[in-house]
Design a protein around this motif. Structure first.
Motif, PDB file in Angstrom:
ATOM      1  N   ASP A  61       0.822  -1.210   0.000  1.00 46.96           N
ATOM      2  CA  ASP A  61       0.000   0.000   0.000  1.00 46.96           C
ATOM      3  C   ASP A  61       0.856   1.261   0.000  1.00 46.96           C
ATOM      4  O   ASP A  61       0.511   2.263   0.637  1.00 46.96           O
ATOM      5  N   ILE A  62       1.965   1.211  -0.720  1.00 45.72           N
ATOM      6  CA  ILE A  62       2.780   2.410  -0.880  1.00 45.72           C
ATOM      7  C   ILE A  62       2.065   3.377  -1.817  1.00 45.72           C
ATOM      8  O   ILE A  62       1.996   4.582  -1.562  1.00 45.72           O
ATOM      9  N   ILE A  63       1.520   2.843  -2.904  1.00 44.15           N
ATOM     10  CA  ILE A  63       0.693   3.617  -3.830  1.00 44.15           C
ATOM     11  C   ILE A  63      -0.760   3.229  -3.613  1.00 44.15           C
ATOM     12  O   ILE A  63      -1.077   2.043  -3.477  1.00 44.15           O
ATOM     13  N   ASP A  64      -1.640   4.222  -3.575  1.00 41.38           N
ATOM     14  CA  ASP A  64      -3.057   3.939  -3.348  1.00 41.38           C
ATOM     15  C   ASP A  64      -3.807   3.909  -4.671  1.00 41.38           C
ATOM     16  O   ASP A  64      -4.414   4.899  -5.095  1.00 41.38           O
ATOM     17  N   GLY A  65      -3.738   2.765  -5.336  1.00 34.64           N
ATOM     18  CA  GLY A  65      -4.397   2.607  -6.626  1.00 34.64           C
ATOM     19  C   GLY A  65      -5.907   2.757  -6.555  1.00 34.64           C
ATOM     20  O   GLY A  65      -6.533   3.238  -7.503  1.00 34.64           O
ATOM     21  N   TRP A  66      -6.527   2.345  -5.433  1.00 35.60           N
ATOM     22  CA  TRP A  66      -7.979   2.468  -5.295  1.00 35.60           C
ATOM     23  C   TRP A  66      -8.410   3.919  -5.415  1.00 35.60           C
ATOM     24  O   TRP A  66      -9.346   4.250  -6.144  1.00 35.60           O
ATOM     25  N   LEU A 103       0.666  -4.357  -8.890  1.00 33.89           N
ATOM     26  CA  LEU A 103       2.076  -4.752  -8.966  1.00 33.89           C
ATOM     27  C   LEU A 103       2.274  -6.254  -8.725  1.00 33.89           C
ATOM     28  O   LEU A 103       3.371  -6.773  -8.965  1.00 33.89           O
ATOM     29  N   ARG A 104       1.235  -6.927  -8.252  1.00 29.57           N
ATOM     30  CA  ARG A 104       1.372  -8.362  -8.003  1.00 29.57           C
ATOM     31  C   ARG A 104       1.531  -9.153  -9.295  1.00 29.57           C
ATOM     32  O   ARG A 104       1.876 -10.339  -9.262  1.00 29.57           O
ATOM     33  N   SER A 105       1.284  -8.528 -10.415  1.00 32.07           N
ATOM     34  CA  SER A 105       1.480  -9.192 -11.712  1.00 32.07           C
ATOM     35  C   SER A 105       2.934  -9.171 -12.147  1.00 32.07           C
ATOM     36  O   SER A 105       3.271  -9.727 -13.197  1.00 32.07           O
ATOM     37  N   PHE A 106       3.812  -8.529 -11.339  1.00 30.35           N
ATOM     38  CA  PHE A 106       5.205  -8.361 -11.758  1.00 30.35           C
ATOM     39  C   PHE A 106       6.201  -8.893 -10.727  1.00 30.35           C
ATOM     40  O   PHE A 106       7.196  -8.232 -10.433  1.00 30.35           O
ATOM     41  N   PRO A 107       5.972 -10.074 -10.150  1.00 29.90           N
ATOM     42  CA  PRO A 107       6.954 -10.587  -9.177  1.00 29.90           C
ATOM     43  C   PRO A 107       8.300 -10.838  -9.845  1.00 29.90           C
ATOM     44  O   PRO A 107       8.359 -11.343 -10.967  1.00 29.90           O
ATOM     45  N   ILE A 161       6.817  -5.138  -1.642  1.00 32.63           N
ATOM     46  CA  ILE A 161       5.829  -6.209  -1.504  1.00 32.63           C
ATOM     47  C   ILE A 161       4.449  -5.571  -1.607  1.00 32.63           C
ATOM     48  O   ILE A 161       4.018  -4.865  -0.692  1.00 32.63           O
ATOM     49  N   PRO A 162       3.733  -5.761  -2.716  1.00 29.21           N
ATOM     50  CA  PRO A 162       2.457  -5.067  -2.908  1.00 29.21           C
ATOM     51  C   PRO A 162       1.395  -5.466  -1.883  1.00 29.21           C
ATOM     52  O   PRO A 162       1.399  -6.584  -1.343  1.00 29.21           O
ATOM     53  N   GLY A 163       0.471  -4.531  -1.647  1.00 23.78           N
ATOM     54  CA  GLY A 163      -0.693  -4.788  -0.805  1.00 23.78           C
ATOM     55  C   GLY A 163      -1.957  -4.777  -1.648  1.00 23.78           C
ATOM     56  O   GLY A 163      -1.902  -4.896  -2.874  1.00 23.78           O
ATOM     57  N   ASN A 164      -3.097  -4.603  -1.000  1.00 19.44           N
ATOM     58  CA  ASN A 164      -4.353  -4.607  -1.746  1.00 19.44           C
ATOM     59  C   ASN A 164      -4.575  -3.301  -2.521  1.00 19.44           C
ATOM     60  O   ASN A 164      -5.161  -3.300  -3.600  1.00 19.44           O
ATOM     61  N   HIS A 165      -4.090  -2.175  -2.004  1.00 19.16           N
ATOM     62  CA  HIS A 165      -4.279  -0.911  -2.713  1.00 19.16           C
ATOM     63  C   HIS A 165      -3.333  -0.759  -3.900  1.00 19.16           C
ATOM     64  O   HIS A 165      -3.600   0.042  -4.797  1.00 19.16           O
ATOM     65  N   ASP A 166      -2.220  -1.476  -3.904  1.00 19.61           N
ATOM     66  CA  ASP A 166      -1.315  -1.455  -5.054  1.00 19.61           C
ATOM     67  C   ASP A 166      -1.167  -2.862  -5.633  1.00 19.61           C
ATOM     68  O   ASP A 166      -0.096  -3.263  -6.092  1.00 19.61           O
TER      69      ASP A 166
END
Length: 271
Positions: free
Chosen positions: A47-52, A92-96, A84-89
């Protein structure tokens, strides 16, 4: 302590829940913190970036750019940075395994401290039933949280004019709600169970914006807090010991302190 602040160097820093793109993000405090703290490794624990919020309404002031540039500059100078991405970002989980400007993306990590103890590092949203099974309810809760943050911003401005330190209304309000306290306790227990399944000594996570370090049945549970309410980070010293740093004033008059051990969940429930 107050007064002149010296730069401190740690083996590792753990930071989460900055929510860049949200008006609530305390980028001024974080930039100041990063100015006075160096580390061999920095974990960005989700949740470094708040995509929501950015999807709802684009908001990216200069402070957000400054945080990103500060981190990229540290990476260029040799700091290992793991995101390590969270739910708001979660995008990024598509780019491990991918590197962006020297910042590496990982779903989770097992990290060995200087004293040999191993910690599971993850954001923690996968253990939040609301986020996993009721996305609409999670979004509604996010909007309610935004309302509390608006109050936060107004109160912070008033307190600043009166020369009073930063205080989070939203964090205070959350701990007055018994269901929230119960949720915090259950979340901590479930995350500790996941650490136990991974045969590690502890776990470092974020997600619930509740900074704490405590023992849960033999597992050292550590939550980094956030840079919306608590403005906290976890630091690993060169001997492997961990400390929590609260950074709630700006510049050379900033106060550095290790947070006292908070009440247990049982004590909060009884309050």
């Amino acid at each position: 302590m107050t007064g002149q602040v010296d730069t401190r160097h740690f083996r590792t820093l753990f930071i989460s829940d900055v929510h860049l793109g949200s008006k609530a993000a305390r980028t001024d405090f974080l930039i100041d913190f990063l100015r006075y703290h160096e580390a061999d490794t920095i974990f960005l624990v989700g949740d470094i970036i708040d995509g929501w919020r950015l999807k709802r309404n684009w908001y990216w002031p200069q402070g957000c750019n400054d945080v990103v540039q500060k981190l990229l500059r540290k990476a260029r100078k040799g700091t290992r940075i793991v995101y390590i991405p969270g739910n708001h970002d979660e995008f990024l989980r598509s780019f491990p395994g991918t590197h962006f400007g020297g910042i590496e993306v990982a779903e989770r990590a097992i990290y060995e401290m200087a004293d040999g103890k191993k910690y599971l590092i993850l954001h923690g949203d996968e253990f939040d039933v609301v986020v996993r099974n009721a996305r609409l309810l999670a979004y509604l809760g996010d909007w309610a949280y935004d309302a509390a943050i608006v109050i936060n911003i107004g109160l912070a401005a008033i307190r600043r004019r009166l020369g009073m330190p930063y205080w989070s209304f939203s964090a205070w309000a959350k701990l007055q709600v018994k269901h929230a306290v119960n949720f915090i306790g259950e979340f901590q227990r479930v995350v500790a169970d996941e650490a136990r399944r991974n045969n590690v000594d502890g776990v470092i996570c974020g997600h619930i914006h509740h900074a704490v370090m405590e023992d849960i049945e033999g597992i050292h549970y550590v939550n980094t807090g956030d840079w919306v309410e608590s403005c906290t980070a976890i630091a690993e010293n060169h001997d492997g010991t961990l400390e929590m740093i609260s950074w709630q004033q700006i510049g050379t008059t900033a106060e550095i302190k290790a947070l006292p051990k908070p009440q247990s969940v049982e004590d909060m429930q009884a309050a």
